[in-house]
Design a protein around this motif. Structure first.
Motif, mmCIF file in Angstrom:
data_model
loop_
_atom_site.group_PDB
_atom_site.id
_atom_site.type_symbol
_atom_site.label_atom_id
_atom_site.label_comp_id
_atom_site.label_asym_id
_atom_site.label_seq_id
_atom_site.Cartn_x
_atom_site.Cartn_y
_atom_site.Cartn_z
ATOM 1 N N TYR A 6 0.813 -1.326 0.062
ATOM 2 C CA TYR A 6 -0.145 0.061 0.019
ATOM 3 C C TYR A 6 0.758 1.522 -0.041
ATOM 4 O O TYR A 6 0.720 2.223 -0.818
ATOM 5 C CB TYR A 6 -0.851 -0.097 1.159
ATOM 6 C CG TYR A 6 -1.692 1.324 1.409
ATOM 7 C CD1 TYR A 6 -2.606 1.517 0.649
ATOM 8 C CD2 TYR A 6 -1.340 2.344 2.251
ATOM 9 C CE1 TYR A 6 -3.306 2.879 0.606
ATOM 10 C CE2 TYR A 6 -2.025 3.400 2.332
ATOM 11 C CZ TYR A 6 -3.108 3.644 1.873
ATOM 12 O OH TYR A 6 -3.701 4.993 1.758
ATOM 13 N N ARG A 7 1.679 1.377 0.844
ATOM 14 C CA ARG A 7 2.928 2.487 1.041
ATOM 15 C C ARG A 7 3.372 2.646 -0.385
ATOM 16 O O ARG A 7 3.578 3.716 -0.903
ATOM 17 C CB ARG A 7 3.809 2.334 1.954
ATOM 18 C CG ARG A 7 4.573 3.468 2.257
ATOM 19 C CD ARG A 7 5.669 3.289 3.419
ATOM 20 N NE ARG A 7 6.646 2.114 3.032
ATOM 21 C CZ ARG A 7 7.672 2.237 1.963
ATOM 22 N NH1 ARG A 7 7.731 3.200 1.210
ATOM 23 N NH2 ARG A 7 8.135 1.407 1.532
ATOM 24 N N GLN A 8 4.188 1.610 -1.143
ATOM 25 C CA GLN A 8 4.702 1.724 -2.234
ATOM 26 C C GLN A 8 3.685 2.339 -3.623
ATOM 27 O O GLN A 8 4.105 3.307 -4.282
ATOM 28 C CB GLN A 8 5.132 0.558 -3.000
ATOM 29 C CG GLN A 8 6.386 -0.152 -2.006
ATOM 30 C CD GLN A 8 6.843 -1.290 -2.322
ATOM 31 O OE1 GLN A 8 6.199 -1.991 -3.083
ATOM 32 N NE2 GLN A 8 7.794 -1.784 -1.816
ATOM 33 N N GLU A 9 2.384 1.821 -3.288
ATOM 34 C CA GLU A 9 1.510 2.254 -4.553
ATOM 35 C C GLU A 9 1.185 3.749 -4.272
ATOM 36 O O GLU A 9 1.019 4.523 -5.138
ATOM 37 C CB GLU A 9 0.170 1.421 -4.371
ATOM 38 C CG GLU A 9 0.353 0.104 -4.935
ATOM 39 C CD GLU A 9 -0.860 -0.718 -4.906
ATOM 40 O OE1 GLU A 9 -1.720 -0.357 -4.206
ATOM 41 O OE2 GLU A 9 -0.928 -2.146 -5.191
ATOM 42 N N LEU A 10 0.987 4.134 -2.756
ATOM 43 C CA LEU A 10 0.828 5.534 -2.478
ATOM 44 C C LEU A 10 1.931 6.360 -2.973
ATOM 45 O O LEU A 10 1.393 7.613 -3.507
ATOM 46 C CB LEU A 10 0.314 5.543 -0.835
ATOM 47 C CG LEU A 10 0.010 6.875 -0.477
ATOM 48 C CD1 LEU A 10 -1.275 7.389 -1.032
ATOM 49 C CD2 LEU A 10 -0.340 7.046 0.902
ATOM 50 N N GLU A 11 3.218 6.074 -2.761
ATOM 51 C CA GLU A 11 4.380 6.741 -3.433
ATOM 52 C C GLU A 11 4.252 7.114 -4.745
ATOM 53 O O GLU A 11 4.665 7.997 -5.135
ATOM 54 C CB GLU A 11 5.485 6.153 -2.742
ATOM 55 C CG GLU A 11 5.832 6.457 -1.196
ATOM 56 C CD GLU A 11 7.106 5.658 -0.726
ATOM 57 O OE1 GLU A 11 7.783 4.877 -1.527
ATOM 58 O OE2 GLU A 11 7.330 5.509 0.371
ATOM 59 N N LYS A 12 3.872 5.903 -5.464
ATOM 60 C CA LYS A 12 3.873 5.875 -6.887
ATOM 61 C C LYS A 12 2.896 7.117 -7.458
ATOM 62 O O LYS A 12 2.878 7.860 -8.203
ATOM 63 C CB LYS A 12 3.531 4.679 -7.499
ATOM 64 C CG LYS A 12 3.658 4.445 -8.912
ATOM 65 C CD LYS A 12 3.325 3.101 -9.625
ATOM 66 C CE LYS A 12 3.885 2.057 -8.712
ATOM 67 N NZ LYS A 12 3.662 0.737 -9.583
ATOM 68 N N LYS A 13 1.579 7.180 -6.681
ATOM 69 C CA LYS A 13 0.471 7.994 -6.789
ATOM 70 C C LYS A 13 1.114 9.249 -6.609
ATOM 71 O O LYS A 13 0.445 10.446 -7.161
ATOM 72 C CB LYS A 13 -0.769 7.526 -6.345
ATOM 73 C CG LYS A 13 -1.300 6.377 -7.188
ATOM 74 C CD LYS A 13 -2.766 5.894 -6.427
ATOM 75 C CE LYS A 13 -3.188 4.541 -7.088
ATOM 76 N NZ LYS A 13 -4.439 4.416 -6.835
#
Length: 168
Positions: A47-54
C-alpha cells in the motif's frame, strides 16, 4: 395479573431488542480497524509503495510539478438525456474508483455543483474508473486546474494527488 406479566415481558423483550442494534459508529470503528490492519505488514508495504507512486510528480509545466500519465482510455456513456462527454487531449482526474457505480455517483455530485462538466473514463490497463473534472487541449490550463482544484470545486478529491491523463 397474568395480563400485567405479559405486558411486562413484552416491554422487556422490546427493550432488549432495541438495545442490541448496531449503529453507524460501530460500523465505522470496525471498518477503520480493518483498513488499519490491511495497511500493516506486507500488505501495508505494498500500500505504501502504491501511494508513493501515486504521489510522485512526473512532469514540470510552467514551473509547477504535476503527475501526468499518457494513456488510452474509454469514455463511459452517460445516462440517457445527459449527452456524451468528449475528451480533449489533457484531462484532469479528481477521483479514482474500482466500481462504476461509485464513479458515476461522484461525477453526478460534482455536476450538481454547476461549475464543471465532469465525466467518467475507464482505464483498461489499471481496471479503474476515473472522474475527469476538466478537459482541455492546453496543458498549462490543465496543470493550473490540477494544482489548484479547490478553487474550482467544493468536493474533496478522491485521489492522493490530482493528476492529468494525456489521451494518446
Amino acid at each position: 395479573m397474568k395480563r400485567y406479566y405479559n405486558i411486562f415481558l413484552l416491554v422487556g423483550l422490546v427493550a432488549l431488542l432495541w438495545s442490541c442494534h448496531t449503529t453507524e459508529e460501530n460500523y465505522k470503528a470496525s471498518y477503520d480497524k480493518a483498513v488499519e490492519a490491511s495497511r500493516t505488514g506486507e500488505r501495508g508495504e505494498i500500500y505504501r509503495q502504491e501511494l508513493e507512486k501515486k504521489m510522485k510528480n512526473t512532469d514540470v509545466v510552467d514551473g509547477d510539478s504535476i503527475r501526468m500519465l499518457r494513456r488510452g482510455f474509454n469514455i463511459v456513456e452517460e445516462e440517457k438525456g445527459k449527452g456524451t462527454a468528449s475528451a480533449m487531449k489533457y484531462n484532469v482526474v479528481v477521483a479514482e474508483f474500482v466500481q462504476l457505480f461509485n464513479a458515476k455517483s461522484y461525477c453526478q455530485r460534482l455536476r450538481q455543483e454547476g461549475r464543471l462538466e465532469p465525466f467518467v473514463v475507464y482505464l483498461p490497463r489499471q481496471e479503474l474508473y476515473c472522474v475527469v473534472a476538466k478537459t482541455t487541449n492546453d496543458l498549462s490550463v490543465a496543470a493550473t486546474f490540477a494544482n489548484n482544484y479547490e478553487k474550482y470545486m467544493k468536493l474533496k478529491a478522491y485521489v492522493p494527488k490530482v493528476w492529468i491523463i494525456e489521451r494518446i
